[in-house]
Write an enzyme that holds these catalytic residues in place. Structure first.
Site, short mmCIF file in Angstrom:
data_model
loop_
_atom_site.label_atom_id
_atom_site.label_comp_id
_atom_site.label_asym_id
_atom_site.label_seq_id
_atom_site.Cartn_x
_atom_site.Cartn_y
_atom_site.Cartn_z
N TYR A 1 0.80 -1.22 0.08
CA TYR A 1 -0.09 0.09 -0.13
C TYR A 1 0.90 1.19 -0.01
O TYR A 1 1.68 1.48 0.54
CB TYR A 1 -0.90 -0.03 1.40
CG TYR A 1 -1.85 1.26 1.55
CD1 TYR A 1 -2.38 1.89 0.40
CD2 TYR A 1 -2.15 1.68 2.89
CE1 TYR A 1 -3.35 2.88 0.46
CE2 TYR A 1 -2.98 2.66 2.92
CZ TYR A 1 -3.74 3.37 1.91
OH TYR A 1 -4.15 4.40 2.06
N MET A 2 0.67 2.22 -0.77
CA MET A 2 1.49 3.35 -1.19
C MET A 2 1.62 4.40 0.26
O MET A 2 2.63 4.66 0.39
CB MET A 2 1.08 3.94 -2.23
CG MET A 2 2.03 5.12 -2.65
SD MET A 2 1.33 6.34 -3.84
CE MET A 2 1.64 7.88 -2.59
N ASN A 3 0.69 4.23 0.89
CA ASN A 3 0.64 5.23 2.00
C ASN A 3 1.49 4.54 3.06
O ASN A 3 1.62 5.38 4.08
CB ASN A 3 -0.84 5.44 2.55
CG ASN A 3 -1.43 6.58 1.76
OD1 ASN A 3 -0.74 7.37 1.01
ND2 ASN A 3 -2.44 6.88 2.16
N TYR A 4 1.82 3.29 3.03
CA TYR A 4 2.87 2.76 3.96
C TYR A 4 3.99 2.63 3.29
O TYR A 4 4.42 1.45 3.14
CB TYR A 4 2.29 1.36 4.57
CG TYR A 4 0.88 1.32 5.16
CD1 TYR A 4 0.40 2.53 5.86
CD2 TYR A 4 0.20 0.13 5.22
CE1 TYR A 4 -0.75 2.59 6.55
CE2 TYR A 4 -1.14 0.32 5.87
CZ TYR A 4 -1.62 1.44 6.46
OH TYR A 4 -2.83 1.30 7.03
N ARG A 5 4.63 3.68 2.81
CA ARG A 5 5.90 3.76 1.76
C ARG A 5 6.87 2.96 2.46
O ARG A 5 7.00 3.15 3.60
CB ARG A 5 6.10 5.08 1.48
CG ARG A 5 7.04 5.09 0.42
CD ARG A 5 7.50 6.74 0.37
NE ARG A 5 6.61 7.63 0.13
CZ ARG A 5 5.73 7.81 -1.14
NH1 ARG A 5 6.14 7.01 -2.24
NH2 ARG A 5 4.93 8.76 -1.23
#
Length: 559
Positions: free
Chosen positions: A481-485
């Site tokens: 998930y991008m927001n958990y880079r």
């Protein structure tokens, strides 16, 4: 002696060049302001006390607080959106990178540090929120946090909400542009699924809305990360209906044979529950030394009353032992058997569930949603993520337990998908993790001593844990998930090659990464908006020519 003199001359030259760059950049901004007759923007240099406080406040994960890469030439805090135009134009002129600071929750600190000369744009003054209940929409500037949005909604209505994230101190600009998982997503979809318009400033300093930016640009910023394409200024959001009263609960268990059976039941069931029921699972350690065990918490939000919830829970999770009376009395603490607190249950308005899911007291003043103070306690962490498509077998949970007991403060948070999320295709938005994904796992390790020795050990433990999880999560590609880079996936090199970036880009976006790169080529062909994991232009590799026709991105391939 000659070498020493040479080094001193180089250092002095570097210092003078840096000073000159600062002066000329400020002069450029001043001249732009005089041309456009704009006043009121706030510019902070390193000698300003406010500069240091913004840097400290920005870093919700303060791993980089004392790093040289976290010290921009200036911090610029615009008062109105149009002031950003001069910042962009002057940054382009002097080849300065831009970092856009919202809530400061970027897992790798990319909103407040860089490896080359940069400035920070602090969006916190751009936090206006306008709610129209008749149209059931809200315009929210990107500097506002989710907590500010939730607060404003609750002041106007008891039956409206927005499906944003659980961590309400997160900035709306970043959360929504990355997709936006949350407790209402199984009923209403992602935060990005509920965006109907936006305002963005592009690399030429133009303010664009949905109509003027075109559908490809609008598609890209809803899940593809807005900071690759421009500066998100504001979102137009669709508000959703919720009941006047909802039900929330936590059930705590220590990990053991019976609990593993409950984990398996959760895997089988959570993504298939009614859309109005969000039931996530959290695993973390409880106790220290020989007393240390792994605790499992089941945390639920049901969009309805306790009377409606109890039959569903009793059918699917009778082991929870939830009763109607539990929701209308203080939680019982009994330490004859761990955990001391077995269950916490409440029936309350939706805004109360926001407090509950963020581990606040449900009777706490709603003003806490507006609290933006710097926490006294510094918590350092490393995070990453996975999506799961097939059930984790018992040996997988045993492995997790073994590795958790090797560490002090690990945590995984498992958010169920399904419901409304399954009704969108993988390409509807850049976020592709739709039907077929059972749940998302957020992996985190926390520590409170950021010395090199301690932090390197914690990060290595996280990398080991990530490697051990590989057999049990989605693969080909292994997704995230991008927001958990996570920069361990890879970063852009100096050439910002699309073909090289696919290695990490397809983890976040799967097949949508190519379309994102093509949009990037269209809206920012010179790659002004760039950072370690920004979307690179597709044409930089020389593979395609980009054409724009009828508002769509079309490519003609060249060998």
């Amino acid at each position: 002696m000659g070498n020493l003199q040479h080094q001193l001359i180089l250092l002095l030259s570097f210092f003078l060049l840096k000073c000159y760059a600062k002066y000329t950049f400020l002069h450029c901004i001043s001249s732009q302001f005089s041309i456009s007759n704009i006043t009121g923007t706030l510019v902070y240099a390193p000698i300003s006390p406010t500069y240091s406080s913004i840097i400290e406040h920005a870093q919700k994960n303060p791993r980089w607080l004392n790093s040289s890469s976290a010290h921009p030439l200036f911090i610029i805090a615009p008062r109105i959106e149009t002031e950003l135009r001069s910042v962009i134009l002057c940054s382009k002129k002097f080849d300065l990178q831009i970092r856009v600071l919202g809530g400061g929750h970027d897992y790798e600190g990319l909103s407040f540090h860089a490896e080359s000369s940069f400035i920070i744009i602090d969006m916190s003054n751009l936090d206006e929120i306008n709610i129209d209940l008749e149209e059931e929409i809200s315009w929210i500037q990107a500097g506002a946090t989710l907590g500010q949005l939730y607060y404003e909604i609750s002041k106007k209505s008891k039956v409206h909400a927005f499906p944003g994230g659980i961590c309400y101190t997160t900035g709306s600009g970043g959360l929504i542009s990355g997709g936006g998982l949350g407790s209402l997503m199984r009923k209403f979809g992602l935060a990005a699924d509920n965006v109907v318009d936006a305002r963005v400033m592009d690399a030429n300093g133009r303010i664009l809305d949905r109509k003027s930016m075109g559908e490809d640009f609008f598609w890209a910023i809803r899940g593809g990360g807005g900071s690759s394409f421009g500066i998100i200024l504001a979102w137009k959001l669709k508000l959703v209906h919720v009941p006047e009263m909802v039900s929330v609960f936590r059930v705590h268990r220590m990990l053991g044979e019976n609990t593993i059976n409950l984990l398996q039941q959760w895997q089988h069931t959570a993504y298939l529950l009614p859309k109005v029921f969000f039931l996530r699972m959290i695993m973390q350690n409880d106790g220290v030394g020989k007393e240390k065990k792994v605790k499992v918490t089941f945390e639920g939000l049901f969009l309805g009353t306790v009377n409606e919830l109890i039959p569903i829970v009793n059918k699917n999770f009778p082991e929870f032992n939830l009763e109607h009376k539990d929701f209308f009395q203080e939680p019982v603490i009994n330490c004859t058997e761990r955990p001391c607190l077995k269950k916490e249950c409440y029936e309350l308005p939706w805004i109360g569930s926001v407090l509950f899911l963020y581990n606040k007291r449900v009777d706490e003043s709603l003003d806490v949603l507006l609290d933006n103070s710097v926490p006294e306690y510094k918590n350092y962490f490393k995070g990453t993520s996975d999506f799961v498509k097939t059930l984790i077998p018992e040996k997988g949970w045993k492995m997790i337990e073994r590795l958790f007991l090797e560490e002090e403060r690990p945590m995984i948070i498992l958010d169920p998908l399904g419901g409304r999320l399954d009704e969108f295709s993988e390409s509807e938005l850049p976020f592709p993790h739709r039907k077929g994904n059972l749940y998302n796992i957020q992996h985190i390790v926390n520590w409170d001593d950021n010395s090199e020795n301690i932090s390197s050990k914690k990060i290595e433990w996280m990398r080991k844990f990530y490697r051990e999880m590989e057999p049990f999560v989605a693969n080909s590609p292994r997704t995230a998930y991008m927001n958990y880079r996570d920069l361990d996936f890879g970063t852009n090199k100096e050439d910002y090659s699309y073909s090289k970036a696919k290695m990490w880009g397809e983890k976040y976006f799967k097949g949508n990464f190519e379309r994102l790169a093509k949009v990037k080529s269209m809206v920012d062909p010179d790659n002004f908006f760039r950072y370690q994991q920004s979307i690179p232009p597709f044409t930089r590799s020389g593979l395609t020519n980009l054409l724009k026709k009828h508002g769509q991105v079309i490519t003609s391939h060249q060998n």
